[in-house]
Design a protein around this motif. Structure first.
Motif, PDB file in Angstrom:
ATOM      1  N   ARG A  60       0.818  -1.224   0.000  1.00 36.57           N
ATOM      2  CA  ARG A  60       0.000   0.000   0.000  1.00 36.57           C
ATOM      3  C   ARG A  60       0.848   1.269   0.000  1.00 36.57           C
ATOM      4  O   ARG A  60       0.329   2.365   0.212  1.00 36.57           O
ATOM      5  N   ASP A  61       2.137   1.151  -0.237  1.00 34.52           N
ATOM      6  CA  ASP A  61       2.997   2.339  -0.249  1.00 34.52           C
ATOM      7  C   ASP A  61       2.550   3.344  -1.315  1.00 34.52           C
ATOM      8  O   ASP A  61       2.572   4.558  -1.093  1.00 34.52           O
ATOM      9  N   GLY A  62       2.158   2.840  -2.478  1.00 38.86           N
ATOM     10  CA  GLY A  62       1.757   3.731  -3.559  1.00 38.86           C
ATOM     11  C   GLY A  62       0.553   4.579  -3.183  1.00 38.86           C
ATOM     12  O   GLY A  62       0.528   5.797  -3.414  1.00 38.86           O
ATOM     13  N   LEU A  63      -0.465   3.939  -2.598  1.00 36.70           N
ATOM     14  CA  LEU A  63      -1.664   4.675  -2.190  1.00 36.70           C
ATOM     15  C   LEU A  63      -1.334   5.664  -1.085  1.00 36.70           C
ATOM     16  O   LEU A  63      -1.805   6.813  -1.104  1.00 36.70           O
ATOM     17  N   LEU A  64      -0.514   5.247  -0.126  1.00 35.48           N
ATOM     18  CA  LEU A  64      -0.148   6.141   0.976  1.00 35.48           C
ATOM     19  C   LEU A  64       0.596   7.365   0.460  1.00 35.48           C
ATOM     20  O   LEU A  64       0.274   8.507   0.845  1.00 35.48           O
ATOM     21  N   PHE A  65       1.556   7.169  -0.418  1.00 32.96           N
ATOM     22  CA  PHE A  65       2.333   8.301  -0.937  1.00 32.96           C
ATOM     23  C   PHE A  65       1.464   9.238  -1.772  1.00 32.96           C
ATOM     24  O   PHE A  65       1.644  10.446  -1.745  1.00 32.96           O
ATOM     25  N   LEU A  66       0.517   8.677  -2.533  1.00 38.24           N
ATOM     26  CA  LEU A  66      -0.399   9.514  -3.303  1.00 38.24           C
ATOM     27  C   LEU A  66      -1.235  10.392  -2.374  1.00 38.24           C
ATOM     28  O   LEU A  66      -1.423  11.592  -2.623  1.00 38.24           O
ATOM     29  N   LEU A  67      -1.743   9.806  -1.291  1.00 34.88           N
ATOM     30  CA  LEU A  67      -2.534  10.570  -0.320  1.00 34.88           C
ATOM     31  C   LEU A  67      -1.684  11.643   0.354  1.00 34.88           C
ATOM     32  O   LEU A  67      -2.149  12.773   0.566  1.00 34.88           O
TER      33      LEU A  67
END
Length: 339
Positions: A32-39
């Motif tokens: 979930r790193d991608g979603l976290l960084f986008l947020l």
């Protein structure tokens, strides 16, 4: 706590010792790193424009307001483009590490936002920070590509070096600090972000029309009016003027009137507006706004439509193109005997 420390070591390690971190991480680590960084990117660097778009959406309401909301998310396009670029560099088998490679872009853009919020904006062209961050992300992807683990065999835990933990904490904390400050700013100014909306009274104003006659908010009472804010350089305004003119001619006998508001800022405004009226054969009155009226109605997009009933109450607000049946239905509601 152990999971948090592992995540911080992973995020910070991607910057402090990227190849060692990439070599130690199993392919399924940090899904979930991608979603976290986008947020974090959205909240830490672009909360204000997103909040502004949300305020416009709330003010106009309905499906017609959806473009105003979607327009706010254009600030995320640089991040999405950078993500696709990094994934292309890493290749499909290593694309799961794209998020970690984007961490320098996240930090760079958030730091620039923090500086701007502190009154020290960087003197660079728009999107240059995002471009610089994307270049750093691409360089990091090229550097770590050979070291990214593809095997699902047990991997050694990423080293929890103090420097990696500190940097990992900054990756999260700096966007949160920026988001918190911007959220407070949005809360303080929420009522003034969006255009004056349906249900509100028309703000007081005093302007001249093309013929030099006065026009005030009181002149809107007694019959329903559609205020059309436009500029001579607005292509959508030019395309829509025939619709406004037709509505004015057809519904004038029903106690309805279109009033154009020219908002040009450069050149001889009166001459520009007069030429525009003549070229378009506009049958309705044209007001000349030097900025005060646009500020009073809190405009940001042209054309901007404000439908006012005979009591001086705003009934409908719209930005940009409008479907003819939507416009006529709104006018019919504002001019009904019960209005």
């Amino acid at each position: 706590m152990n999971a948090l420390l592992t995540a911080l070591a992973r995020w910070g390690g991607a910057l402090v010792h990227p190849r060692a971190t990439a070599a130690a991480l199993a392919p399924d680590a940090g899904p979930r790193d991608g979603l976290l960084f986008l947020l974090l990117f959205a909240a830490g660097a672009h909360l204000l424009p997103l909040g502004d778009a949300a305020a416009d959406f709330a003010a106009m309401a309905g499906l017609a307001a959806l473009p105003a909301l979607l327009s706010g998310f254009t600030v995320l396009i640089p991040w999405l483009v950078a993500t696709l670029g990094v994934e292309a560099i890493l290749g499909p088998q290593r694309a799961h590490r794209a998020a970690l490679c984007l961490s320098p872009m996240l930090l760079l853009v958030v730091l620039a936002r923090l500086l701007a919020g502190a009154g020290h904006p960087l003197p660079v062209p728009k999107y240059s920070i995002e471009i610089a961050g994307a270049v750093l992300a691409a360089a990091l992807a090229i550097w770590v590509r050979p070291a990214v683990r593809l095997s699902r065999e047990p991997a050694p835990a990423p080293p929890r070096r103090p420097a990696a933990l500190v940097v990992g904490a900054l990756v999260v904390l700096l966007p949160l600090v920026s988001a918190g400050r911007d959220a407070a700013d949005l809360a303080r100014h929420w009522r003034t972000l969006a255009p004056v909306s349906a249900g509100e009274e028309v703000p007081e104003f005093h302007v001249d029309d093309l013929d030099g006659h006065d026009f005030t908010a009181a002149d809107l009472r007694g019959k329903a009016h559609l205020l059309v804010f436009f500029t001579s350089w607005c292509g959508v305004c030019s395309d829509e003027m025939a619709t406004y003119a037709a509505v004015h001619r057809e519904l004038g006998e029903r106690g309805f009137e279109v009033v154009g508001v020219n908002c040009d800022r450069e050149g001889d405004q009166r001459a520009i507006a007069a030429r525009y009226r003549d070229d378009k054969a506009l049958p309705f009155r044209i007001l000349l706004d030097h900025g005060a009226l646009a500020r009073a109605f809190r405009l940001s997009v042209y054309p901007h439509l404000v439908l006012v009933d005979k009591h001086g109450q705003i009934r409908w607000v719209h930005q940009g193109r409008v479907m003819d049946r939507t416009l006529r239905a709104s006018i019919a509601a504002a001019t009904s005997p019960d209005a």
